[in-house]
Motif scaffolding. Structure first.
Motif, short mmCIF file in Angstrom:
data_model
loop_
_atom_site.label_atom_id
_atom_site.label_comp_id
_atom_site.label_asym_id
_atom_site.label_seq_id
_atom_site.Cartn_x
_atom_site.Cartn_y
_atom_site.Cartn_z
N ASP A 42 44.66 38.74 72.57
CA ASP A 42 45.60 39.01 73.65
C ASP A 42 45.02 38.50 74.98
O ASP A 42 43.93 38.93 75.38
N THR A 62 39.60 31.75 73.60
CA THR A 62 40.22 30.60 74.28
C THR A 62 39.57 29.29 73.80
O THR A 62 40.28 28.36 73.39
N ALA A 101 46.23 32.48 77.51
CA ALA A 101 47.67 32.35 77.73
C ALA A 101 48.10 30.88 77.65
O ALA A 101 49.20 30.56 77.19
N GLU A 104 49.01 29.53 74.04
CA GLU A 104 50.36 29.80 73.52
C GLU A 104 51.31 28.67 73.90
O GLU A 104 52.13 28.23 73.11
N THR A 105 51.20 28.20 75.14
CA THR A 105 52.05 27.11 75.62
C THR A 105 51.78 25.83 74.84
O THR A 105 52.71 25.14 74.41
N VAL A 108 53.32 25.71 71.18
CA VAL A 108 54.76 25.91 70.98
C VAL A 108 55.34 24.96 69.94
O VAL A 108 56.13 25.37 69.09
N LYS A 113 52.28 27.37 63.56
CA LYS A 113 51.40 27.84 64.64
C LYS A 113 50.98 29.29 64.45
O LYS A 113 49.91 29.70 64.90
N GLU A 114 51.83 30.07 63.75
CA GLU A 114 51.49 31.48 63.56
C GLU A 114 50.22 31.66 62.73
O GLU A 114 49.60 32.72 62.74
#
Ligand code: ATP
Ligand code: MG
Length: 115
Positions: A42, A62, A101, A104-105, A108, A113-114
């Protein structure tokens, strides 16, 4: 050795996901003698905060995700360096940070991707 993966997710905010991850991990480690690796996925990094994570230049989720996405995954040693330890909770963990964060972009348009 048998490994069990437990994912704690819920679309609703503030329902105790991070708190559950921390306490379940600590309970399995301290009360049941299990080897536990908590993976903070997260970008809010609340779990890392609970574990008193201090950035020290070593990779976080990251760098692990970004390098994988770039097609140049970190080597085994660098990946190992992403793992920290909490004496208080008795667990190993891989911290997250706000830069996750961006991942995630980037992902897409990725297929599967999951995973
Ligand atoms: N069983 C509980 N009893 C009382 N308060 C709780 C309990 N579990 C969590 N809380 C509190 O509720 C708040 C939200 O908990 P937490 O951060 O674990 O939720 P979250 O689902 O991870 O939130 P987010 O969606 O922002 O990631 C925190 O202040 C936490 O201390
Ligand atoms: Mg949370």
């Amino acid at each position: 050795m048998e490994t069990t993966i437990i994912a704690i997710s819920n679309q609703k905010g503030g329902v105790g996901k991070s708190t559950t991850a921390y306490n379940l991990g600590a309970c399995l480690a301290l009360n049941h003698g299990k080897r536990v690796l908590l993976v903070d996925f997260d970008p809010q990094a609340n779990l890392s905060e609970y574990l008193k994570y201090e950035p020290n230049g070593n990779p976080t989720m990251t760098q692990l995700i970004m390098s994988f996405h770039a097609g140049t995954p970190l080597n085994a040693e660098a990946t190992q360096n992403a793992i920290r330890h909490s004496d208080t909770a008795g667990v190993d963990y891989i911290p997250s940070d706000i830069n996750l964060a961006n991942a995630e972009t980037l992902m897409v348009t990725m297929i599967s991707k999951e995973h």
